[in-house]
Design a protein around this motif. Sequence first.
Motif, PDB file in Angstrom:
ATOM      1  N   VAL A 181       4.034  -1.833   6.883  1.00  0.00           N
ATOM      2  CA  VAL A 181       3.954  -0.124   7.223  1.00  0.00           C
ATOM      3  C   VAL A 181       4.827  -0.189   8.570  1.00  0.00           C
ATOM      4  O   VAL A 181       5.515   0.807   8.566  1.00  0.00           O
ATOM      5  N   ALA A 182       4.613  -0.965   9.461  1.00  0.00           N
ATOM      6  CA  ALA A 182       5.371  -1.184  10.749  1.00  0.00           C
ATOM      7  C   ALA A 182       6.608  -1.190  10.600  1.00  0.00           C
ATOM      8  O   ALA A 182       7.433  -0.302  11.222  1.00  0.00           O
ATOM      9  N   LEU A 183       7.195  -2.231   9.541  1.00  0.00           N
ATOM     10  CA  LEU A 183       8.578  -2.415   9.290  1.00  0.00           C
ATOM     11  C   LEU A 183       9.264  -1.166   8.881  1.00  0.00           C
ATOM     12  O   LEU A 183      10.080  -0.597   9.138  1.00  0.00           O
ATOM     13  N   ILE A 184       8.607  -0.428   7.905  1.00  0.00           N
ATOM     14  CA  ILE A 184       8.908   0.543   7.388  1.00  0.00           C
ATOM     15  C   ILE A 184       9.092   1.826   8.320  1.00  0.00           C
ATOM     16  O   ILE A 184      10.182   2.646   8.265  1.00  0.00           O
ATOM     17  N   PHE A 185       8.110   1.858   9.163  1.00  0.00           N
ATOM     18  CA  PHE A 185       8.276   3.013  10.226  1.00  0.00           C
ATOM     19  C   PHE A 185       9.259   2.871  11.215  1.00  0.00           C
ATOM     20  O   PHE A 185      10.001   3.918  11.554  1.00  0.00           O
ATOM     21  N   TRP A 186       9.523   1.559  11.353  1.00  0.00           N
ATOM     22  CA  TRP A 186      10.596   1.344  12.296  1.00  0.00           C
ATOM     23  C   TRP A 186      12.191   1.238  11.828  1.00  0.00           C
ATOM     24  O   TRP A 186      12.996   1.842  12.284  1.00  0.00           O
ATOM     25  N   GLY A 187      12.173   0.661  10.318  1.00  0.00           N
ATOM     26  CA  GLY A 187      13.276   0.799   9.573  1.00  0.00           C
ATOM     27  C   GLY A 187      13.895   2.068   8.976  1.00  0.00           C
ATOM     28  O   GLY A 187      15.159   2.109   9.046  1.00  0.00           O
ATOM     29  N   LEU A 188      12.894   2.759   8.730  1.00  0.00           N
ATOM     30  CA  LEU A 188      13.771   4.068   7.871  1.00  0.00           C
ATOM     31  C   LEU A 188      14.503   4.845   9.148  1.00  0.00           C
ATOM     32  O   LEU A 188      15.740   5.349   8.859  1.00  0.00           O
ATOM     33  N   PRO A 189      13.928   5.202  10.413  1.00  0.00           N
ATOM     34  CA  PRO A 189      14.771   6.007  11.203  1.00  0.00           C
ATOM     35  C   PRO A 189      15.999   5.205  11.663  1.00  0.00           C
ATOM     36  O   PRO A 189      17.053   5.499  12.060  1.00  0.00           O
ATOM     37  N   ALA A 190      15.732   3.903  12.071  1.00  0.00           N
ATOM     38  CA  ALA A 190      16.889   2.869  12.530  1.00  0.00           C
ATOM     39  C   ALA A 190      18.093   2.736  11.620  1.00  0.00           C
ATOM     40  O   ALA A 190      19.047   2.571  12.312  1.00  0.00           O
ATOM     41  N   ALA A 191      17.652   2.879  10.379  1.00  0.00           N
ATOM     42  CA  ALA A 191      18.672   2.749   9.686  1.00  0.00           C
ATOM     43  C   ALA A 191      19.772   3.854   9.639  1.00  0.00           C
ATOM     44  O   ALA A 191      21.019   3.632   9.311  1.00  0.00           O
ATOM     45  N   HIS A 192      19.335   4.929  10.152  1.00  0.00           N
ATOM     46  CA  HIS A 192      20.097   6.105  10.026  1.00  0.00           C
ATOM     47  C   HIS A 192      20.699   6.324  11.574  1.00  0.00           C
ATOM     48  O   HIS A 192      21.602   6.862  11.685  1.00  0.00           O
ATOM     49  N   GLY A 202       9.571  -4.705   4.477  1.00  0.00           N
ATOM     50  CA  GLY A 202       8.431  -3.845   4.484  1.00  0.00           C
ATOM     51  C   GLY A 202       7.543  -3.451   3.422  1.00  0.00           C
ATOM     52  O   GLY A 202       6.561  -3.582   3.214  1.00  0.00           O
ATOM     53  N   VAL A 203       8.427  -2.903   2.581  1.00  0.00           N
ATOM     54  CA  VAL A 203       8.064  -2.523   1.082  1.00  0.00           C
ATOM     55  C   VAL A 203       7.359  -3.693   0.330  1.00  0.00           C
ATOM     56  O   VAL A 203       6.333  -3.662  -0.045  1.00  0.00           O
ATOM     57  N   ALA A 204       7.979  -4.820   0.457  1.00  0.00           N
ATOM     58  CA  ALA A 204       7.501  -6.022  -0.366  1.00  0.00           C
ATOM     59  C   ALA A 204       6.224  -6.637   0.209  1.00  0.00           C
ATOM     60  O   ALA A 204       5.215  -6.940  -0.245  1.00  0.00           O
ATOM     61  N   LEU A 205       6.029  -6.521   1.799  1.00  0.00           N
ATOM     62  CA  LEU A 205       4.916  -6.861   2.416  1.00  0.00           C
ATOM     63  C   LEU A 205       3.735  -5.923   1.997  1.00  0.00           C
ATOM     64  O   LEU A 205       2.531  -6.349   2.016  1.00  0.00           O
ATOM     65  N   LEU A 206       3.959  -4.732   2.036  1.00  0.00           N
ATOM     66  CA  LEU A 206       2.976  -3.688   1.775  1.00  0.00           C
ATOM     67  C   LEU A 206       2.392  -4.046   0.483  1.00  0.00           C
ATOM     68  O   LEU A 206       1.369  -4.155   0.013  1.00  0.00           O
ATOM     69  N   LEU A 207       3.459  -3.876  -0.518  1.00  0.00           N
ATOM     70  CA  LEU A 207       2.972  -4.370  -1.831  1.00  0.00           C
ATOM     71  C   LEU A 207       2.036  -5.628  -2.108  1.00  0.00           C
ATOM     72  O   LEU A 207       1.056  -5.618  -2.527  1.00  0.00           O
ATOM     73  N   LEU A 208       2.512  -6.554  -1.420  1.00  0.00           N
ATOM     74  CA  LEU A 208       1.826  -7.885  -1.468  1.00  0.00           C
ATOM     75  C   LEU A 208       0.510  -7.930  -0.838  1.00  0.00           C
ATOM     76  O   LEU A 208      -0.531  -8.343  -1.282  1.00  0.00           O
ATOM     77  N   GLY A 209       0.522  -7.287   0.202  1.00  0.00           N
ATOM     78  CA  GLY A 209      -0.662  -7.115   1.201  1.00  0.00           C
ATOM     79  C   GLY A 209      -1.864  -6.456   0.462  1.00  0.00           C
ATOM     80  O   GLY A 209      -3.077  -6.818   0.466  1.00  0.00           O
ATOM     81  N   THR A 210      -1.286  -5.282  -0.253  1.00  0.00           N
ATOM     82  CA  THR A 210      -2.316  -4.393  -0.849  1.00  0.00           C
ATOM     83  C   THR A 210      -2.860  -5.199  -2.155  1.00  0.00           C
ATOM     84  O   THR A 210      -3.938  -5.105  -2.474  1.00  0.00           O
ATOM     85  N   LEU A 211      -1.999  -5.934  -2.949  1.00  0.00           N
ATOM     86  CA  LEU A 211      -2.219  -6.668  -3.980  1.00  0.00           C
ATOM     87  C   LEU A 211      -3.156  -7.743  -3.668  1.00  0.00           C
ATOM     88  O   LEU A 211      -4.453  -7.791  -4.428  1.00  0.00           O
ATOM     89  N   LEU A 212      -3.126  -8.419  -2.589  1.00  0.00           N
ATOM     90  CA  LEU A 212      -3.952  -9.386  -2.320  1.00  0.00           C
ATOM     91  C   LEU A 212      -5.210  -8.928  -1.765  1.00  0.00           C
ATOM     92  O   LEU A 212      -6.324  -9.735  -1.680  1.00  0.00           O
ATOM     93  N   THR A 213      -5.254  -7.786  -0.988  1.00  0.00           N
ATOM     94  CA  THR A 213      -6.353  -7.117  -0.658  1.00  0.00           C
ATOM     95  C   THR A 213      -7.511  -6.738  -1.767  1.00  0.00           C
ATOM     96  O   THR A 213      -8.672  -6.815  -1.746  1.00  0.00           O
TER      97      THR A 213
END
Length: 60
Positions: A13-24, A41-52
């Motif tokens: 989530v932190a990578l997504i929130f940093w990367g979306l504005p930074a990419a522009h 960040g999307v891959a880590l979010l999905l993996l962390g949610t799945l393992l949780t």
Amino acid sequence: MSIVYLLPALFGVALIFWGLPAAHRLRSPLNVLAAAAVLLGVALLLLGTLLTVAPNFFRA
């Protein structure tokens, strides 16, 4: 439900929130790194949610 598996999800989530504005906002070579950080960040979010939710998902 293990609390350790929430760490990749929160980092994602932190990578997504940093990367979306930074990419522009960043210039040409660095915006590609920010976009890759969003993808990671999307891959880590999905993996962390799945393992949780299902901690034994990858075990045979």
